[in-house]
Design an enzyme around this catalytic site. Structure first.
Site, PDB file in Angstrom:
ATOM      1  N   SER A 138      -3.716 -47.999  12.159  1.00  9.52           N
ATOM      2  CA  SER A 138      -2.466 -48.112  13.169  1.00  9.52           C
ATOM      3  C   SER A 138      -1.403 -48.593  12.494  1.00  9.52           C
ATOM      4  CB  SER A 138      -3.173 -49.068  13.670  1.00  9.52           C
ATOM      5  OG  SER A 138      -2.737 -48.820  14.663  1.00  9.52           O
ATOM      6  N   TYR A 151      -5.379 -57.655  16.983  1.00  8.86           N
ATOM      7  CA  TYR A 151      -5.181 -56.463  16.837  1.00  8.86           C
ATOM      8  C   TYR A 151      -4.431 -56.142  15.437  1.00  8.86           C
ATOM      9  CZ  TYR A 151      -5.507 -51.087  17.049  1.00  8.86           C
ATOM     10  OH  TYR A 151      -5.601 -49.759  16.964  1.00  8.86           O
TER      11      TYR A 151
END
Length: 261
Positions: A138, A151
Site C-alpha cells: 500500500s 496498517y
C-alpha cells in the site's frame, strides 16, 4: 473467459489469497481470462465460491493466519504452482499513542505474517519451474498514516519482506514484487471511509468525492485497475522485474497527509 490458451498466463496455476472480494477477486477474474488455472483462498464464505465459479477455479476456504489452511490451499494447486498473489488484508484504524496490542498483532498477523506464511509454503513448488510472487502492499507503506499506524507498519514490512524474497530466490527463477495501491473502491476502503464519515457527520460518497480532489487523476481506482498491475508483474512481460514496488495511486502520494482527513 476469453482465449485461455493464448493468454499471458496460459497453462499456469495461480494461488490468490483474499480472493472473495476487492483486488483479490478482480485479479482472479483477470488471471483466469489470461489462461491461468486459479485457486482462490480466503474467508469469503459464499462470496468465495461465487468468485471461484466465475473464474472456473477452485475455492479453498481458510485463513492466512492458519498454517493448516495454507497447506490445504497450496496442496489444492496440485503439482504445478506458478504465481502467488497475496491480496488478503485488513485495516483497523488506530493511532500511535492509543493503539492496542490486539489491534497491532491482528493487523500484522494477517497483512504481514499471513503473506510470509503463504510464500513460505509456496516456495518449494515455485522453485520447481520458477514463478512469480506478487504481494499487495500500500502507499501507506510510504505515507504518513497517523490514523492507521498498524496498517502502515504492516505494509511497509511487506515491501521489505518482498525485497528479501527477491534476492533470496532470484537464483531459483522466482521473481517477487509488490504493488502499492492508493485508494481503491473495495469493501475495505468503504469501511474505512464510512468510519470517517460517521466521525465527521458526512456521507460515504461525500468523503470519496473529497478524496478525489487530492489525487492527480481525480478518481478512485477500481479493483480491476490494480489487478492489471498484478497481471503485468505475474507475466513474462515483467521477466526482468524483481524486488520492485509498483506504486499505483493515481498520483495521490502526499507524505504529509493522513490517509483519511
Amino acid at each position: 473467459m476469453g482465449d485461455r490458451m493464448n493468454g499471458r498466463l496460459a497453462g499456469r496455476t495461480a494461488l490468490i489469497t483474499g480472493a472473495a472480494t476487492g483486488i483479490g477477486r478482480a485479479a482472479a477474474e483477470l488471471f483466469a481470462r489470461h489462461g491461468a488455472r486459479t485457486v482462490l483462498f480466503g474467508l469469503g464464505g459464499p462470496a468465495l465460491d461465487v468468485a471461484a465459479h466465475a473464474t472456473g477455479g477452485v475455492a479453498v476456504h481458510g485463513d492466512v493466519t492458519n498454517e493448516a489452511d495454507i497447506a490445504a490451499a497450496v496442496e489444492s494447486c496440485g503439482e504445478r504452482l506458478d504465481v502467488v498473489l497475496n491480496a488478503a488484508g485488513l485495516i483497523i484504524p488506530d493511532e500511535p499513542e492509543t493503539v492496542t496490542d490486539e489491534s497491532w498483532e491482528t493487523t500484522l498477523d494477517v497483512n504481514l505474517t499471513g503473506t510470509m506464511r503463504v510464500c513460505r509454503a509456496a516456495l518449494p513448488r515455485l522453485r520447481q519451474r520458477g514463478g512469480a510472487i506478487v504481494n499487495i502492499a500500500s502507499v501507506a507503506a510510504f505515507n504518513s498514516s497517523p490514523e492507521s499506524v498498524s496498517y502502515a507498519a504492516s505494509k511497509a514490512a511487506v515491501v521489505s519482506y518482498t525485497r528479501s524474497l527477491a534476492f533470496a530466490h532470484g537464483g531459483d527463477g522466482i521473481r517477487a514484487n509488490a504493488v502499492a495501491p492508493g485508494w481503491v473502491r473495495t469493501p475495505m476502503s468503504e469501511h474505512e471511509m464510512n468510519l470517517l464519515a460517521e466521525r465527521k457527520g458526512s456521507t460515504l460518497e461525500g468523503e470519496f468525492n473529497a478524496l478525489k480532489g487530492r489525487i492527480a487523476l481525480r478518481k478512485i481506482a477500481e479493483p480491476s485497475e490494480i489487478a492489471s498491475c498484478c497481471l503485468f508483474l505475474a507475466s513474462d512481460e515483467a521477466s526482468f522485474v524483481t524486488g520492485a514496488v509498483l506504486v499505483a495511486d493515481g498520483g495521490g502520494r502526499a507524505p504529509t497527509q493522513s490517509r483519511a482527513v
